[in-house]
Write a protein that holds these residues in place. Structure first.
Motif: not given
Lengths: 130, 1384
Positions: B816-817, B835-837, B846-848, B868-869
């Protein structure tokens, strides 16, 4: 030059198992050319490295000798004593297990066990090539 | 006391003390001078005495004053261990060398300070070390050091007691420090510390040393009032005192006073007296006294004598030195070199060495080092070196001295020594100057550097490239300014070296424009090979392809560079190879387009490379996952020089003409066409291959298409690749390409915007159940990542989506990264975060996230960080969030913030996450970050400190940085961590690799708990057990071997994996499955990564099958295959057969899937599966299904097996054996039907033979009558005969066969087999029938057959009706074989 170029190409195909010796306890007076000079008696030395610490200007007493063939390496390993600049250096067999890593087979001589070989850690190798 | 003394002295004399256990050493030194030592005049206390005392005292104090320790119960443990460690290091040093290096003491001191509040005994230890144990320092420096320690520790809160004051006093005495004893007492009083006897003794000694008898008497008075005993030590001091006061008479009188007081003068007193005489130069009295001592039962040790020598020399009476030297018995101890008395010291050194037993090691290095430290003039040093060398005490004294001078950065001395070396005929090498340059470089001292360069010139050493690049240029702004300054100072060399160095340093900066102009204007002779390294560097650091090409062209064409043999083709080719080899795979991937451009430009410039080099480059590109570049390199190959002998295949031109010829003769061309296409593919000639395909489309076969498709993929020809794929499908819609070709298609189609087609290929992969290997997943990643780096959003998204929804790969962070990479590359961090979310919501990965956070932190995007946090802590918990943030702060160098995070209350250590970050730091060689990680996690709850330090050591090892590794060792002590054995071993290895002493005992272990660890040194017990076990294995004594194993297990001894493997194999051979499994489990739990090898696993499978543990056997097989092992054919077949007998069709099919692709390596025929699946079905009463399947296979168009190899013997045999009547009936009908209706005779012939073999001759005869064609299947019979002739008990079968089909007997294979069978079964009667039959048919029999028959007859006691061939069977067998080989 032709020979070494061709060898380069050949060696590439067999990066695994390249014949490399690891040398320890190199006296401070010797550098790569002295190492090369000494090990040339056992066969063609493709490359010799003795990394220096740029902070101090001294090397760390260890180096690598890349032979052209396994046979040359074996010749070197079979020699009982290696004396460079009057100092006994210690040499080991290095085995390249894959492209990025090498792992060392340490050949030790033990009174009770005779010759035995131990595998020692993988080490990043890329920087030592070429 | 003398009686007490003697044994102790003897111990010391015999040099036993250093080797004794500590308790004994205490005994040895303890009773000897329990309180004498402190009051010996300063010079009296030699380093060794001090050393032993300093070892003994702290322990004594620890015992005596345990109330002191109890005062600090909390820090007790910590301090004790810290103390033990410090003691160990200092003790080690004293034990080995009789001294403590200043650096070591400093280190111990620093560490003690770091530890917070150092304990009292540590302070004591440190203070004690500042006296004569520090010979390399001058006296005043030692005292200063002691004061520094005193003040510092006091500030840190160390509570001093009287022992500390006493220690300080002793240091004063040893260092001959002038101080006022009254002030000292006042100071003690101030601190409210009561002086004790030792204090007074030492103060008296201090007064006496100064010759102040009055002062001494005053102290003596104090002692008397306190009723303290006056000891020998006090008297000895008084001897010295009187003597120093010039009153030698009274000094002598002291001895009488002593005797009157009931104290016998001991060696200390005499020594005081002797020293007193020596200081006066009174050799006669010295000699007299010595004689007196000798007559008494007292002993003076060498160091006592040395002390006298010292006193003589110091007072200027060195002429007497030799006389005393004679008396020295040459204990190899130490040399009291201090205070510019080097000459005397040297004399002693020579004398000492003259008697040493071992001539192996060099002697006197320490002396030389000391002289260098003391700034001894060069001339003197050279003289010492010369003498050392002459007396053969040292092989290379000049070199050692030079090394010391270099370490101390003493340029002038170094210069003088190098000149001396040169005069002596030793080489002076360039790198000798590097330490000097490095020293100046640190201070950017240009003048210093110039001076060194001048010195080099003077000595006749010319600097090489490395010298300039590593040690000269860094002190200048750039190479150019270096050139100017050097020129100004007249130290620019005339050779090309400087220019080359300049070139290289510009290359490092990627300044290719400079390099090009340099090469163009250069007039110096520089070969291309010397340029190679620099150019590779430069190319990699410069993005300008035009410059790359121009430089390469220049190299290729310009006469200055590579016109000499072997010429430009080799040289430039090798350069290209080097260039690519020096790049990493990601680098090549990132620069793919540039490299392509570059190669094409080279092509246009008519640059050529050899085939050999091309192959090398091709392999490189393959390993870098960029096969698309191969064709671009191929265009550079110099076709004229291809050596066809080297290539295995015929060149395409030859094949082409063969093809034409065949076509003209109207013969089938399929095979040649395929070969030709393959040849063209390997020559990368796509155009030609495609033309050929168009021309002979109707003759194309599957294999040709597959190669062509791959070729087009490599060439990025999406259009043709797709067309070919469609044609391929039309040719055979069920045909399956191999995985890599599918992947290649996906890649090329995706790259050329044919997204839907790419997805279709993925779908086909799913439908045809193409094997997805780890390498395939990696390829998927590379496809996606490549697209992401090119910014092809749609491609990445859709392909990823397809791979996921089709289930070709499980969701993973790696796969997915690329989705995130898309946005990271565009620097759109917000989108990347989204995107990672999104990925998390879809795939729970949770890529990268780490990279995203790092970028956000770098940009200071607080809102997004918050977002993010919030997400992470909501989804994965607060702890994960904190770790993410911690790592990101660390990575971005925000250590303060990182510290705050990791100090969050309640945070615990998460070993996997910490390990992840450690590994990341190691692989990217981020020393600082890793160090910070280790530092900041010091107080982390439940943190495995040892593991972290282990990682740090691993990194240091990679960098060969023993100093820092040594620092780790200290820090671990500081933190009071008990290192694991593997950590210690790793550390030991780093130190040893750098020629450092290992300051601890390396733990012994036969086999490491971790596979990649260092130097196992097994104990004797282990070796013996291991030996015994292996011996038992060799002798096949399985019971004994197993007993030994159990014994070892009980003792918790882990042997090596080989031994376990041998044992397991033996146990399996002996069918001891339970024991074997037990050993295996033990080995697996005790040796990480323990696995059985192929053979052992195969044996295990066989045994498991035999014991009917089919499930376990299946697991074993699966595991072996996962380990990429090749199990034996027998093992796999047995397992399949066992499953079949159980009617377990599924397991057989599972095995078939597992070994898919390996059938050839295992040697497994497809028939094994067909037979056994059918058998299993029959066992399940699905007879019709089985029959139908087999019939289908033999009659449908797409035959999986050529009918002549479609052997069903096993099935028939089993059905007959198991007496499955209904099944037998149905399969016989099937066999006959296949023969009668489809002319497939193999099954029916097999059936016939199996009937015969089972003794059902009548059934066989009936079958033959129904189906006469059986008799014509000669080839099947031949094979059958030959095979059966090797097994016993088949004579009757063969006999029946010959009875049913008599004409078969005329075949040589048949009659020899039949005879062999008869011989094997000792069936003389059948043999006779056969022989007569053969004679009747007038067949000429060979000697081998005759010999065999004759032996059979003779053994049966029958006459031989012909002359028996004279030689033995083997002879004729060989003869026959030879004659077959050679038809003449």
């Amino acid at each position: 030059m032709a020979a070494s170029a061709a060898r380069g190409a050949v060696a590439l195909r067999t990066k695994i198992g390249r014949p490399v010796a690891f040398v320890r306890k190199i006296p401070w007076t010797a550098a790569s050319s002295e190492l090369r000079e000494h090990f040339a008696q056992f066969g063609h030395v493709r490359k010799c490295t003795v990394p220096f610490d740029k902070e101090t200007g001294f090397h760390r007493g260890m180096g690598w000798v890349h032979f052209s063939s396994e046979e040359d390496l074996q010749n070197a390993l079979q020699q009982e004593k290696h004396i460079i600049d009057g100092v006994k250096v210690i040499i080991f067999l290095y085995i390249i297990t894959n492209f990025l890593y090498i792992s060392r087979l340490e050949v030790s001589n033990d009174k009770d066990l005779g010759k035995f070989v131990t595998e020692v850690p993988l080490i990043l190798v890329k920087e030592w090539w070429w | 006391m003398a009686a007490l003394l003697r044994p102790a002295r003897w111990l010391l004399r015999a040099r036993a003390a250093p080797r004794l256990p500590l308790s004994l050493r205490l005994l040895a030194s303890g009773p000897r001078r329990p309180h004498a030592a402190p009051c010996v005049p300063a010079a009296r206390a030699g380093p060794v005495a001090g050393g032993i005392l300093s070892q003994a005292r702290p322990y004594a104090i620890a015992v005596e004053k345990n109330n002191f320790l109890q005062e600090e119960p909390t820090s007790h443990r910590r301090n004790t261990s810290q103390f033990d460690w410090a003691l160990m290091r200092l003790d080690n040093s004293v034990r080995r060398t009789g001294r403590i290096p200043k650096t070591l003491l400093q280190k111990v001191f620093d560490n003690t300070c770091h530890s917070g509040s150092p304990g009292g005994n540590q302070a004591l230890l440190l203070l004690r070390s500042c006296g004569s144990l520090l010979p390399e320092l001058q006296l005043s420096e030692r005292t200063e050091f002691a004061h520094r320690i005193w003040d510092k520790l006091q500030k840190l809160g160390t509570v001093y007691d009287v022992s500390h004051y006493n220690a300080l006093l002793k240091v004063y005495l040893q260092n001959e420090y002038k101080f006022s004893p009254t002030d000292f007492l006042a100071k003690m009083e101030e601190a409210n510390i009561q002086p004790n006897r030792v204090t007074y003794q030492r103060l008296i000694a201090a007064y006496c040393n100064a010759g102040d008898i009055e002062g001494a008497s005053k102290i003596l008075g104090f002692m008397k009032t306190k009723d303290l005993p006056v000891t020998e030590a006090v008297f000895s001091a008084l001897v010295t005192g009187h003597a120093r006061a010039g009153d030698i008479e009274n000094a002598e009188n002291i001895l009488t006073v002593m005797k009157e007081a009931g104290i016998e003068p001991g060696p200390d007193t005499y020594l005081a007296l002797l020293n007193a005489y020596a200081e006066k130069g009174d050799i006669d009295h010295v000699k007299q006294t010595l004689q007196k001592v000798e007559k008494s039962d007292l002993y003076l040790m060498d160091r006592d004598l040395l002390q006298i020598i010292f006193s003589f020399s110091k007072a200027g009476y060195s002429q007497y030195v030799p006389e005393i030297l004679e008396k020295i018995t040459h204990e190899r101890r130490y040399i009291p070199v201090t205070e510019k008395l080097e000459d005397t010291a040297f004399q002693i050194l020579l004398a000492c060495a003259a008697s040493r037993e071992d001539h192996l090691s060099d002697f006197g290095s320490f002396f030389l080092r000391h002289c260098v430290t003391m700034n001894t003039p060069a001339e003197k040093l050279k003289d010492y070196c010369k003498k050392l060398k002459e007396s053969q005490m040292h092989t290379s004294p000049l070199q050692i001295t030079l090394q010391c001078a270099l370490v101390a950065n003493k340029t002038d001395l170094a210069k003088a020594l190098m000149k001396a070396l040169k005069e002596e005929g030793f080489p002076v090498r360039t790198h000798y100057f590097w330490p000097l340059l490095a020293g100046h470089q640190k201070e950017k001292n240009v003048q210093g550097i110039i001076e060194v360069l001048k010195a080099m010139h003077e000595i006749g050493v010319s600097p090489d490239q490395e010298t300039y690049i590593n040690y000269v240029f860094p002190s200048f702004n750039n190479a150019k300014s270096a050139r100017a300054v050097l020129q100004e100072n007249g130290c620019l060399p005339e050779s090309t070296v400087f220019s080359q160095a300049e070139l290289r340093s510009e290359a490092v900066n990627g300044n290719l424009a400079y390099i090009l102009s340099f090469l163009e204007s250069n007039t110096l002779p520089i070969s291309s090979s010397s340029l190679r390294g620099s150019l590779s560097l430069g190319f990699r650091r410069c993005m300008d392809v035009n410059l790359w090409s121009k430089i390469t062209e220049l190299l290729y064409k310009d006469g200055r560079y590579c016109q000499e043999p072997p010429g430009p083709t080799e040289a430039v080719g090798y350069f290209l190879y080097n260039l690519i080899d020096s790049m990493s795979d990601s680098e090549v991937q990132a620069k793919e387009e540039r490299l392509r451009q570059y190669f094409h430009q080279l092509k246009e410039m008519n640059v050529k490379i050899t085939e050999n080099i091309y192959r090398g480059i091709r392999n490189l590109l393959d390993s870098y996952h960029v096969p698309e570049l191969i064709k671009d390199v191929n265009i550079l190959v110099d076709r004229e020089k291809i050596d066809s002998r080297k290539t295995m295949q015929l060149p395409s031109s030859v094949l082409e003409s063969t093809l034409e010829k065949l076509k003209a003769e109207n013969q089938p061309i399929g095979d040649v066409l395929r070969q030709l296409i393959l040849a063209l593919c390997s020559e990368e000639n796509m155009e030609k291959a495609l033309q050929l395909k168009a021309k002979y489309e109707s003759d194309m076969v599957v294999g040709g298409y597959a190669a062509l498709i791959n070729l087009c993929c490599r060439h990025g020809n999406a259009e043709d690749a797709l067309n070919l794929k469609q044609e391929f499908d039309r040719l055979d819609s069920s045909a399956v390409l191999d995985t890599s070709k599918y992947v290649g298609l996906v890649k090329v189609l995706g790259k050329h915007g044919k997204l839907q087609d790419a997805i279709n290929i993925l779908k086909e992969m799913k439908e045809k159940d193409v094997l997805i290997k780890d390498a395939t997943l990696l390829s998927f990643f590379h496809i996606l990542n490549g697209a992401a780096l090119r910014g092809e959003t749609e491609t990445v998204k859709q392909l990823h989506e397809a791979i996921m929804t089709l289930g070709l790969a499980k969701p993973s962070t790696a796969l997915s990264s690329p989705l995130v990479t898309l946005y990271l590359e565009k620097d759109d961090i917000g989108a990347a975060l989204d995107i990672t979310i999104d990925c998390y919501e879809k795939y729970k990965v949770l890529p990268r996230i780490h990279d995203i956070l790092c970028k956000l932190i770098e940009k200071g995007e607080t809102d997004l960080i918050q977002k993010a946090m919030n997400f992470v802590s909501q989804e994965q918990g607060e702890m994960t969030m904190l770790y993410d943030l911690f790592f990101a702060f660390l990575q971005t160098g925000n250590y303060k913030e990182a510290k705050k995070i990791i100090e969050t209350p309640g945070i615990r250590a998460r070993s996997t996450r910490l390990q992840w970050f450690c590994d990341k730091c190691i692989s990217t060689n981020q020393v600082e970050v890793l160090e910070k990680l280790v530092e900041l996690t010091q107080k982390l709850f439940e943190c495995d400190r040892d593991q972290l330090y282990y990682s740090l050591l691993k990194l240091y090892k990679i960098n060969g940085d023993w100093q820092r590794a040594d620092g780790v060792w200290n820090k671990m002590q500081e933190e009071n961590i008990i290192p694991r054995a593997k950590t210690l071993r790793l550390l030991a290895e780093i130190l040893r690799n750098s020629n450092q002493e290992v300051p601890f005992d390396v733990p012994e272990l036969w086999y490491e708990d971790e596979k990649h660890s260092v130097n196992p040194s097994p104990s004797h017990a282990e070796i013996n057990i291991q030996k015994d076990l292996l011996k038992a294995c060799r002798q096949k004594k399985n019971k004994d071997a197993h007993t030994i194993f159990l014994k070892a297990q009980k003792q918790n001894i882990v042997l090596d994996s080989e031994t376990y493997s041998s044992l397991i194999k033996l146990l399996l051979e002996k069918d001891s499955l339970v024991e074997a499994v037990q050993v295996k489990e033990f080995a697996e739990t005790h040796i990480k990564g323990f696995t059985l090898n192929d053979a052992a696993n195969s044996l295990l499978i066989i045994t498991q099958v035999r014991r009917d543990y089919l499930k376990e056997a299946l697991t074993t097989l699966k595991m072996a295959l996962d380990l990429k092992q090749i199990p034996s054919r027998v093992a796999v077949t047995r397992l399949i057969q066992a499953c079949a007998m159980k009617g377990d069709v599924e397991s057989i099919q599972e095995i078939q899937k597992m070994v898919n692709g390996l059938e050839h390596s295992i040697g497994l025929s497809n028939m094994v599966f067909i037979n056994n699946i059918a058998l299993a079905q029959i066992k399940n009463n699905n007879i019709d299904v089985a029959v139908e399947n087999i019939e289908n296979m033999l009659t449908s168009g797409s035959q999986t097996m050529e009918p002549q190899y479609f052997g069903l013997s096993y099935l028939f045999r089993k059905v007959i054996e198991e007496q499955m009547e209904p099944a037998f009936e149905k399969i016989s009908i099937m066999a006959e039907r296949l023969a009668n209706q489809f002319a497939v005779y193999k099954p029916v012939t097999d059936l016939f033979l199996q009937l015969l073999d089972s003794g059902k001759v009548d059934d066989a005869r009936a079958l033959l009558q129904r189906c006469g064609a059986i008799a014509e299947q000669t080839s099947i019979f031949l094979v059958f005969c030959i095979r059966n002739s090797q097994r016993p008990g088949k004579a009757s079968t063969l006999k029946s066969l010959l009875e049913l089909i008599p004409e078969l007997v005329e075949k040589e294979e048949v009659y020899t087999s039949a005879m062999k069978s008869c011989v094997l079964d000792k069936d003389a009667v059948s043999a006779k029938v056969l022989y007569e039959n053969l004679i009747a048919r007038n067949i000429k029999l060979n000697d081998l057959l005759l010999k065999r028959y004759a032996v059979l007859l003779k053994n049966a006691g029958e006459p031989v009706p012909f002359t028996e061939p004279p030689e033995n069977v083997n002879f004729y067998r060989k003869q026959l074989r030879e004659s077959r080989k050679d038809p003449l």
